[in-house]
Scaffold this motif. Structure first.
Motif, PDB file in Angstrom:
ATOM      1  N   ARG A  78       0.827  -1.215   0.000  1.00 22.36           N
ATOM      2  CA  ARG A  78       0.000   0.000   0.000  1.00 22.36           C
ATOM      3  C   ARG A  78       0.861   1.265   0.000  1.00 22.36           C
ATOM      4  N   LEU A  79       1.933   1.274   0.789  1.00 18.23           N
ATOM      5  CA  LEU A  79       2.818   2.443   0.816  1.00 18.23           C
ATOM      6  C   LEU A  79       3.483   2.683  -0.536  1.00 18.23           C
ATOM      7  N   LEU A  80       3.841   1.602  -1.204  1.00 25.15           N
ATOM      8  CA  LEU A  80       4.499   1.738  -2.505  1.00 25.15           C
ATOM      9  C   LEU A  80       3.543   2.179  -3.610  1.00 25.15           C
ATOM     10  N   SER A  85       1.845   8.845  -0.857  1.00 26.94           N
ATOM     11  CA  SER A  85       2.236   8.228   0.417  1.00 26.94           C
ATOM     12  C   SER A  85       3.623   8.752   0.788  1.00 26.94           C
ATOM     13  N   PRO A  86       3.975   8.716   2.062  1.00 25.43           N
ATOM     14  CA  PRO A  86       5.309   9.166   2.471  1.00 25.43           C
ATOM     15  C   PRO A  86       6.431   8.437   1.717  1.00 25.43           C
ATOM     16  N   MET A  87       6.240   7.147   1.449  1.00 29.97           N
ATOM     17  CA  MET A  87       7.272   6.392   0.760  1.00 29.97           C
ATOM     18  C   MET A  87       7.441   6.879  -0.681  1.00 29.97           C
ATOM     19  N   ARG A  88       6.340   7.101  -1.386  1.00 32.21           N
ATOM     20  CA  ARG A  88       6.426   7.578  -2.774  1.00 32.21           C
ATOM     21  C   ARG A  88       7.025   8.989  -2.817  1.00 32.21           C
ATOM     22  N   LYS A  89       6.660   9.829  -1.858  1.00 30.14           N
ATOM     23  CA  LYS A  89       7.233  11.175  -1.795  1.00 30.14           C
ATOM     24  C   LYS A  89       8.741  11.104  -1.578  1.00 30.14           C
ATOM     25  N   ALA A  90       9.179  10.224  -0.681  1.00 25.82           N
ATOM     26  CA  ALA A  90      10.605  10.072  -0.415  1.00 25.82           C
ATOM     27  C   ALA A  90      11.341   9.554  -1.651  1.00 25.82           C
ATOM     28  N   MET A  91      10.729   8.631  -2.365  1.00 28.00           N
ATOM     29  CA  MET A  91      11.354   8.108  -3.585  1.00 28.00           C
ATOM     30  C   MET A  91      11.570   9.240  -4.585  1.00 28.00           C
ATOM     31  N   ARG A  92      10.543  10.048  -4.803  1.00 28.63           N
ATOM     32  CA  ARG A  92      10.662  11.165  -5.747  1.00 28.63           C
ATOM     33  C   ARG A  92      11.728  12.169  -5.283  1.00 28.63           C
ATOM     34  N   LYS A  93      11.738  12.456  -3.994  1.00 28.83           N
ATOM     35  CA  LYS A  93      12.692  13.410  -3.427  1.00 28.83           C
ATOM     36  C   LYS A  93      14.133  12.976  -3.702  1.00 28.83           C
ATOM     37  N   HIS A  94      14.364  11.667  -3.692  1.00 28.36           N
ATOM     38  CA  HIS A  94      15.710  11.146  -3.896  1.00 28.36           C
ATOM     39  C   HIS A  94      15.967  10.680  -5.333  1.00 28.36           C
ATOM     40  N   GLY A  95      15.116  11.119  -6.262  1.00 26.32           N
ATOM     41  CA  GLY A  95      15.340  10.860  -7.680  1.00 26.32           C
ATOM     42  C   GLY A  95      14.899   9.507  -8.191  1.00 26.32           C
ATOM     43  N   ALA A  96      14.158   8.762  -7.408  1.00 26.12           N
ATOM     44  CA  ALA A  96      13.676   7.442  -7.842  1.00 26.12           C
ATOM     45  C   ALA A  96      12.240   7.563  -8.339  1.00 26.12           C
ATOM     46  N   SER A  97      11.904   6.770  -9.311  1.00 23.04           N
ATOM     47  CA  SER A  97      10.529   6.735  -9.813  1.00 23.04           C
ATOM     48  C   SER A  97       9.718   5.730  -9.014  1.00 23.04           C
ATOM     49  N   PRO A  98       8.633   6.163  -8.389  1.00 18.95           N
ATOM     50  CA  PRO A  98       7.777   5.188  -7.687  1.00 18.95           C
ATOM     51  C   PRO A  98       7.219   4.175  -8.686  1.00 18.95           C
ATOM     52  N   TRP A 142       2.260 -18.511  -7.153  1.00 16.58           N
ATOM     53  CA  TRP A 142       1.234 -17.466  -7.216  1.00 16.58           C
ATOM     54  C   TRP A 142       1.896 -16.160  -7.602  1.00 16.58           C
ATOM     55  N   ILE A 143       1.309 -15.462  -8.560  1.00 15.01           N
ATOM     56  CA  ILE A 143       1.856 -14.191  -9.013  1.00 15.01           C
ATOM     57  C   ILE A 143       0.753 -13.145  -8.923  1.00 15.01           C
ATOM     58  N   GLY A 144       0.958 -12.165  -8.052  1.00 15.89           N
ATOM     59  CA  GLY A 144       0.014 -11.071  -7.898  1.00 15.89           C
ATOM     60  C   GLY A 144       0.551  -9.842  -8.603  1.00 15.89           C
ATOM     61  N   LEU A 145      -0.303  -9.182  -9.356  1.00 16.52           N
ATOM     62  CA  LEU A 145       0.052  -7.950 -10.063  1.00 16.52           C
ATOM     63  C   LEU A 145      -0.786  -6.837  -9.461  1.00 16.52           C
ATOM     64  N   HIS A 146      -0.126  -5.820  -8.941  1.00 14.02           N
ATOM     65  CA  HIS A 146      -0.817  -4.774  -8.187  1.00 14.02           C
ATOM     66  C   HIS A 146      -0.549  -3.389  -8.759  1.00 14.02           C
ATOM     67  N   THR A 147      -1.584  -2.577  -8.826  1.00 17.06           N
ATOM     68  CA  THR A 147      -1.476  -1.158  -9.089  1.00 17.06           C
ATOM     69  C   THR A 147      -2.318  -0.474  -8.020  1.00 17.06           C
ATOM     70  N   HIS A 148      -2.289   0.843  -7.979  1.00 21.07           N
ATOM     71  CA  HIS A 148      -3.144   1.523  -7.017  1.00 21.07           C
ATOM     72  C   HIS A 148      -4.604   1.286  -7.420  1.00 21.07           C
ATOM     73  N   GLY A 149      -5.380   0.690  -6.527  1.00 17.61           N
ATOM     74  CA  GLY A 149      -6.804   0.487  -6.766  1.00 17.61           C
ATOM     75  C   GLY A 149      -7.177  -0.793  -7.483  1.00 17.61           C
ATOM     76  N   PHE A 177      -8.922 -10.489  -6.882  1.00 17.88           N
ATOM     77  CA  PHE A 177      -9.002 -11.331  -5.706  1.00 17.88           C
ATOM     78  C   PHE A 177      -9.163 -10.421  -4.504  1.00 17.88           C
ATOM     79  N   THR A 178      -9.524 -11.020  -3.392  1.00 13.75           N
ATOM     80  CA  THR A 178      -9.693 -10.258  -2.165  1.00 13.75           C
ATOM     81  C   THR A 178      -8.685 -10.753  -1.143  1.00 13.75           C
ATOM     82  N   GLY A 179      -8.575 -10.042  -0.056  1.00 10.83           N
ATOM     83  CA  GLY A 179      -7.671 -10.447   1.004  1.00 10.83           C
ATOM     84  C   GLY A 179      -6.658  -9.370   1.296  1.00 10.83           C
ATOM     85  N   ARG A 180      -5.779  -9.682   2.217  1.00  9.59           N
ATOM     86  CA  ARG A 180      -4.848  -8.668   2.720  1.00  9.59           C
ATOM     87  C   ARG A 180      -3.933  -8.093   1.644  1.00  9.59           C
ATOM     88  N   PHE A 181      -3.593  -8.861   0.611  1.00 10.81           N
ATOM     89  CA  PHE A 181      -2.695  -8.364  -0.416  1.00 10.81           C
ATOM     90  C   PHE A 181      -3.398  -7.659  -1.567  1.00 10.81           C
TER      91      PHE A 181
END
Length: 187
Positions: A78-80, A85-98, A142-149, A177-181
């Motif tokens: 979820r943070l990624l 999110s704070p993590m995505r903001k930090a990534m951008r701040k340090h030149g990384a693409s979320p 098992w291979i899960g593919l995730h995007t925001h939403g 699928f549903t569940g924690r992930f």
């Protein structure tokens, strides 16, 4: 990335990931849990950058005796993926693409819920306690593919005699699928 994520993106990522995961399983007899971060390109199916989170960290999430490790993994997903999110903001701040897409790979037991009511699924869990104990389960990579939403998945079944994995299928476009992930449940 300045475009919407399309089905072609998921299909391209699935093809690349499933074949590599199956090769890994068939060579080593197991698949260690992995989490890949992908930034997509301008064209559907194009991957601009590919990163791997520290495999020891991901492995540690799944080695704990309790669900705390899996809960921590779900929080990391979820943070990624959550915009601003704070993590995505930090990534951008340090030149990384979320990442645009996260790919989660691990061994799992799954059962098919299609055609079953919520009550039937709950009754199975009450009776057996876990998917692993259910008689109609499938062991898989098992291979899960995730995007925001949104999250989708595919399975590569693990077969016996000889023990090996085979490339399976990505869920259909309306499959999730549903569940924690799952990121789908967040919207």
């Amino acid at each position: 990335m300045g475009r919407a994520i399309e089905r072609a993106d998921f299909e391209a990522v699935w093809e690349r990931t499933a074949s590599t995961a199956v090769e890994d399983f068939n060579r080593n007899g197991e698949v260690s849990p992995k989490l890949f971060m992908l930034t997509l390109g301008d064209e559907p199916g194009e991957v601009r950058s590919f990163g791997v989170l520290d495999p020891a960290l991901i492995h540690a999430f799944f080695k704990r005796e309790t669900d705390h490790g899996k809960d921590a993994m779900a929080a990391l997903l979820r943070l990624l993926l959550t915009p601003d999110s704070p993590m995505r903001k930090a990534m951008r701040k340090h030149g990384a693409s979320p990442p645009d897409v996260l790919v989660q790979v691990n061994e799992a037991w799954v059962n098919n819920r299609q055609g079953k009511t919520k009550e039937q699924v709950e009754a199975e869990y009450e009776k057996y306690g876990s998917v692993e104990a259910m008689p109609d389960r499938t062991e898989c990579v098992w291979i899960g593919l995730h995007t925001h939403g949104y999250s989708t998945m595919g399975i590569c079944p693990i077969l016996d005699n000889p023990r090996r994995a085979e490339i399976g299928k990505l869920a259909p476009p309306d499959g999730t699928f549903t569940g924690r992930f799952s990121m789908t449940s967040e919207t």
